[in-house]
Motif scaffolding. Sequence first.
Motif, PDB file in Angstrom:
ATOM      1  N   MET A 270       9.816   5.754   8.146  1.00  0.00           N
ATOM      2  CA  MET A 270       8.588   6.619   8.279  1.00  0.00           C
ATOM      3  C   MET A 270       7.589   6.425   7.161  1.00  0.00           C
ATOM      4  N   TRP A 271       7.909   6.293   6.149  1.00  0.00           N
ATOM      5  CA  TRP A 271       6.943   5.922   5.059  1.00  0.00           C
ATOM      6  C   TRP A 271       6.081   4.933   5.385  1.00  0.00           C
ATOM      7  N   LEU A 272       6.411   3.825   5.930  1.00  0.00           N
ATOM      8  CA  LEU A 272       5.619   2.481   6.199  1.00  0.00           C
ATOM      9  C   LEU A 272       4.829   2.844   7.363  1.00  0.00           C
TER      10      LEU A 272
ATOM     11  N   SER B  22       0.775  -1.171  -0.164  1.00  0.00           N
ATOM     12  CA  SER B  22      -0.018   0.100  -0.083  1.00  0.00           C
ATOM     13  C   SER B  22       0.867   1.220  -0.030  1.00  0.00           C
ATOM     14  N   ARG B  23       2.203   1.067   0.196  1.00  0.00           N
ATOM     15  CA  ARG B  23       2.851   2.262   0.342  1.00  0.00           C
ATOM     16  C   ARG B  23       3.168   3.014  -0.868  1.00  0.00           C
ATOM     17  N   ARG B  24       2.762   4.039  -1.155  1.00  0.00           N
ATOM     18  CA  ARG B  24       2.913   4.986  -2.349  1.00  0.00           C
ATOM     19  C   ARG B  24       3.266   6.484  -2.339  1.00  0.00           C
ATOM     20  N   SER B  25       3.777   6.787  -3.351  1.00  0.00           N
ATOM     21  CA  SER B  25       4.092   8.549  -3.061  1.00  0.00           C
ATOM     22  C   SER B  25       2.711   9.077  -3.250  1.00  0.00           C
ATOM     23  N   VAL B  26       2.563  10.147  -2.257  1.00  0.00           N
ATOM     24  CA  VAL B  26       1.353  10.822  -2.257  1.00  0.00           C
ATOM     25  C   VAL B  26       1.621  12.242  -2.605  1.00  0.00           C
ATOM     26  N   ARG B  27       1.196  12.819  -3.534  1.00  0.00           N
ATOM     27  CA  ARG B  27       1.647  14.219  -3.902  1.00  0.00           C
ATOM     28  C   ARG B  27       0.356  15.319  -3.918  1.00  0.00           C
ATOM     29  N   SER B  28      -0.758  14.802  -3.282  1.00  0.00           N
ATOM     30  CA  SER B  28      -1.830  15.762  -3.378  1.00  0.00           C
ATOM     31  C   SER B  28      -2.464  15.459  -1.854  1.00  0.00           C
TER      32      SER B  28
ATOM     33  N   PRO C 214      -2.490  -0.197  -5.022  1.00  0.00           N
ATOM     34  CA  PRO C 214      -1.203  -0.727  -4.315  1.00  0.00           C
ATOM     35  C   PRO C 214      -0.327  -0.689  -5.418  1.00  0.00           C
ATOM     36  N   VAL C 215       0.958  -0.686  -5.061  1.00  0.00           N
ATOM     37  CA  VAL C 215       2.174  -0.729  -6.107  1.00  0.00           C
ATOM     38  C   VAL C 215       2.052  -1.691  -6.999  1.00  0.00           C
ATOM     39  N   GLU C 216       2.491  -1.391  -8.182  1.00  0.00           N
ATOM     40  CA  GLU C 216       2.734  -2.329  -9.381  1.00  0.00           C
ATOM     41  C   GLU C 216       4.170  -2.642  -9.386  1.00  0.00           C
ATOM     42  N   ARG C 217       4.456  -4.039  -9.413  1.00  0.00           N
ATOM     43  CA  ARG C 217       5.863  -4.054  -9.556  1.00  0.00           C
ATOM     44  C   ARG C 217       6.290  -5.563 -10.368  1.00  0.00           C
ATOM     45  N   PRO C 218       7.322  -5.743 -11.229  1.00  0.00           N
ATOM     46  CA  PRO C 218       7.342  -6.997 -11.862  1.00  0.00           C
ATOM     47  C   PRO C 218       7.333  -8.158 -10.548  1.00  0.00           C
TER      48      PRO C 218
ATOM     49  N   PHE D 143       2.367  10.144   2.141  1.00  0.00           N
ATOM     50  CA  PHE D 143       3.745  10.622   2.638  1.00  0.00           C
ATOM     51  C   PHE D 143       4.342  10.831   1.109  1.00  0.00           C
ATOM     52  N   GLN D 144       4.942  11.747   1.259  1.00  0.00           N
ATOM     53  CA  GLN D 144       5.706  12.302  -0.258  1.00  0.00           C
ATOM     54  C   GLN D 144       7.388  12.530   0.141  1.00  0.00           C
ATOM     55  N   LEU D 145       8.260  11.707  -0.690  1.00  0.00           N
ATOM     56  CA  LEU D 145       9.636  12.144  -0.458  1.00  0.00           C
ATOM     57  C   LEU D 145       9.823  13.524  -0.929  1.00  0.00           C
ATOM     58  N   VAL D 146      10.816  14.517  -0.254  1.00  0.00           N
ATOM     59  CA  VAL D 146      11.306  15.778  -0.755  1.00  0.00           C
ATOM     60  C   VAL D 146      12.603  15.757  -0.723  1.00  0.00           C
ATOM     61  N   SER D 147      13.135  14.968  -1.880  1.00  0.00           N
ATOM     62  CA  SER D 147      14.748  14.840  -1.870  1.00  0.00           C
ATOM     63  C   SER D 147      15.533  16.040  -2.186  1.00  0.00           C
ATOM     64  N   ALA D 148      14.879  17.090  -2.538  1.00  0.00           N
ATOM     65  CA  ALA D 148      15.734  18.272  -2.822  1.00  0.00           C
ATOM     66  C   ALA D 148      16.165  18.639  -1.270  1.00  0.00           C
TER      67      ALA D 148
HETATM   68  C1  LIG Z   1      16.145   8.628  -4.164  1.00  0.00           C
HETATM   69  C2  LIG Z   1      14.609   8.835  -4.483  1.00  0.00           C
HETATM   70  C3  LIG Z   1      14.169  10.017  -4.454  1.00  0.00           C
HETATM   71  C4  LIG Z   1      12.786  10.495  -4.635  1.00  0.00           C
HETATM   72  N1  LIG Z   1      12.519  11.890  -4.658  1.00  0.00           N
HETATM   73  C5  LIG Z   1      10.917  12.152  -4.672  1.00  0.00           C
HETATM   74  C6  LIG Z   1      11.049  13.449  -4.502  1.00  0.00           C
HETATM   75  O1  LIG Z   1      11.659  14.309  -4.592  1.00  0.00           O
HETATM   76  N2  LIG Z   1       9.505  13.745  -4.721  1.00  0.00           N
HETATM   77  C7  LIG Z   1       8.626  12.877  -5.057  1.00  0.00           C
HETATM   78  O2  LIG Z   1       7.191  13.210  -5.326  1.00  0.00           O
HETATM   79  N3  LIG Z   1       9.024  11.417  -5.155  1.00  0.00           N
HETATM   80  C8  LIG Z   1      10.160  11.223  -5.090  1.00  0.00           C
HETATM   81  N4  LIG Z   1      10.496   9.676  -5.262  1.00  0.00           N
HETATM   82  C9  LIG Z   1       9.454   8.769  -5.296  1.00  0.00           C
HETATM   83  C10 LIG Z   1       9.178   7.998  -6.566  1.00  0.00           C
HETATM   84  O3  LIG Z   1       9.316   8.939  -7.858  1.00  0.00           O
HETATM   85  C11 LIG Z   1       8.388   6.868  -6.584  1.00  0.00           C
HETATM   86  O4  LIG Z   1       8.910   6.108  -5.427  1.00  0.00           O
HETATM   87  C12 LIG Z   1       8.307   6.088  -7.672  1.00  0.00           C
HETATM   88  O5  LIG Z   1       7.491   6.912  -8.817  1.00  0.00           O
HETATM   89  C13 LIG Z   1       7.103   4.912  -7.448  1.00  0.00           C
HETATM   90  O6  LIG Z   1       5.965   5.356  -7.125  1.00  0.00           O
HETATM   91  P1  LIG Z   1       5.469   4.851  -5.500  1.00  0.00           P
HETATM   92  O7  LIG Z   1       6.417   5.227  -4.499  1.00  0.00           O
HETATM   93  O8  LIG Z   1       4.099   5.215  -5.394  1.00  0.00           O
HETATM   94  O9  LIG Z   1       5.877   3.228  -5.426  1.00  0.00           O
HETATM   95  C14 LIG Z   1      11.775   9.630  -5.046  1.00  0.00           C
HETATM   96  C15 LIG Z   1      12.303   8.113  -4.861  1.00  0.00           C
HETATM   97  C16 LIG Z   1      13.488   7.784  -4.784  1.00  0.00           C
HETATM   98  C17 LIG Z   1      13.798   6.512  -4.508  1.00  0.00           C
END
Ligand SMILES: Cc1cc2nc3c(=O)[nH]c(=O)nc-3n(C[C@H](O)[C@H](O)[C@H](O)COP(=O)(O)O)c2cc1C
Length: 220
Positions: free
Chosen positions: A153-155, A21-27, A206-210, A164-169
């Motif tokens: 934290m994401w899990l 269920s872990r996904r990147s949420v952007r909204s 849910p996530v789709e992976r091979p 949860f959204q990563l903010v890698s900047a």
């Molecule tokens: C090293 C790394 C950096 C990432 N940086 C960002 C980011 O800054 N913003 C963002 O929205 N997603 C970021 N992501 C998320 C990926 O885009 C996302 O995990 C991928 O598209 C798969 O989608 P899912 O997380 O929903 O499975 C990052 C992922 C990784 C592994």
Amino acid sequence: MTHVSPFTEQDNAILDRILESRRSVRSFAPDIPPKEDIMKIIRAGLLAPYAAQAVAGQDFRRFFVFQGGSPQLAHVAALGKRQVQRMAEQLSDELAANPSSQDQGQGFVKRLERLAEVGIPGIGTAPYYIVVAERRGIPPVEQQSLAHCLENMWLKATALGLGFQLVSATAQMGQDREFCTVLGIPYGEFGTNGCAIGYPMKRLSPVERPDAGKVTKWID
Ligand SMILES: Cc1cc2nc3c(=O)[nH]c(=O)nc-3n(C[C@H](O)[C@H](O)[C@H](O)COP(=O)(O)O)c2cc1C
């Protein structure tokens, strides 16, 4: 000798469900998740591994929670824009010196310039922006440690029904003195990374992976 897992099949089914269920949420919805949930997520981050040998027993990890609408969040959002502008200029200079990677790099420069205008997604677009700082040791493996921390934290956020959204900047922002001053960390001693957290605007599938079998080679 038989080995018995301390976890039941049901425990494992729950873990698998959270992983899937872990996904990147952007909204994010404007509603503010309780601080107790944020502290549970931070606790999960603390449980992640850290490079014990590299940091030699010093305090290794710190968390900084910025809340939506706060003046300091607006301040770091502006610092983020400045940092991506710097990155765009630096990359442009590098491309000018190395024309063979022009085509590939120009697209990324444009994306950075756009972010410098509109801001970094996740900083100010969710109720919480959380920065994690990890002590830079020898060898400097703080970004690897931060990745483990953020995944935990994401899990946990997923298990709590939060987006949860990563903010890698945030990693590049850690190279900015003013950003370190806002955090109150000594410049150069910590690496940073970050995430945005809030209620998801909509539930993602849910996530789709091979298939694992397709990407695995057993080597005898
Ligand atoms: C090293 C790394 C950096 C990432 N940086 C960002 C980011 O800054 N913003 C963002 O929205 N997603 C970021 N992501 C998320 C990926 O885009 C996302 O995990 C991928 O598209 C798969 O989608 P899912 O997380 O929903 O499975 C990052 C992922 C990784 C592994």
